[in-house]
Design a protein around this motif. Sequence first.
Motif, PDB file in Angstrom:
ATOM      1  N   LYS A   1      -6.442  -6.406   2.985  1.00 29.48           N
ATOM      2  CA  LYS A   1      -7.244  -5.817   1.903  1.00 29.48           C
ATOM      3  C   LYS A   1      -8.517  -5.181   2.475  1.00 29.48           C
ATOM      4  CE  LYS A   1      -9.441  -6.899  -2.447  1.00 29.48           C
ATOM      5  NZ  LYS A   1      -8.868  -6.535  -3.687  1.00 29.48           N
TER       6      LYS A   1
ATOM      7  N   TYR B   1       0.853  -1.181   0.000  1.00 28.19           N
ATOM      8  CA  TYR B   1       0.000   0.000   0.000  1.00 28.19           C
ATOM      9  C   TYR B   1       0.892   1.234   0.000  1.00 28.19           C
ATOM     10  CZ  TYR B   1      -3.885   3.104   1.078  1.00 28.19           C
ATOM     11  OH  TYR B   1      -4.826   4.112   1.023  1.00 28.19           O
TER      12      TYR B   1
ATOM     13  N   ASN C   1      -9.447  -1.146   2.236  1.00 24.76           N
ATOM     14  CA  ASN C   1     -10.741  -0.674   1.720  1.00 24.76           C
ATOM     15  C   ASN C   1     -11.484   0.158   2.756  1.00 24.76           C
ATOM     16  OD1 ASN C   1     -10.306  -1.945  -0.747  1.00 24.76           O
ATOM     17  ND2 ASN C   1     -11.414  -3.786  -0.149  1.00 24.76           N
TER      18      ASN C   1
END
Length: 151
Positions: A139, A56, A143
């Motif tokens: 993940k 990320y 999000n």
Amino acid sequence: MQIEATTVEDYISKIPEERQEIIRQMIDVINTNLPKGFENITSYGMLGWAVPLKDYPAGYHCAPGTPLPFINLASQKNFIALYHMGIYAKPDLLDWFVEEYPKHSKRKLDMGKSCIRFKKMDDIPLDLIAELCQKMTAKDWINCYESNYKR
């Protein structure tokens, strides 16, 4: 209370001896139950688990160029603190935790927005912490973070 440390062992060596074993147990529970995609780091004077920059690259908006924090663990003056950003960001996860806590501990839940405080070292609900760690993948956290915090 921040502890300057560069490794997990360095951090543990600097906390009171009577807390070292329970901190080791908590680290083991988190490492064993946290889904893949998080890395163990030291940050903000605490132990931490974060989404690495390689996965990320945008990192944490409050500290550009740093991994996206998810869980932190700290030995504070009067308690051990577990910071879980998923509880802060997802009301349904917070509701689940608050409902489950009394099933795992005889002590009253002591928490802030993302901080769970444990004042009695002999009553830290490791099994509940294990379940909490399993509730969100890296993940899922990215999000959630992007939908709630990223500007």
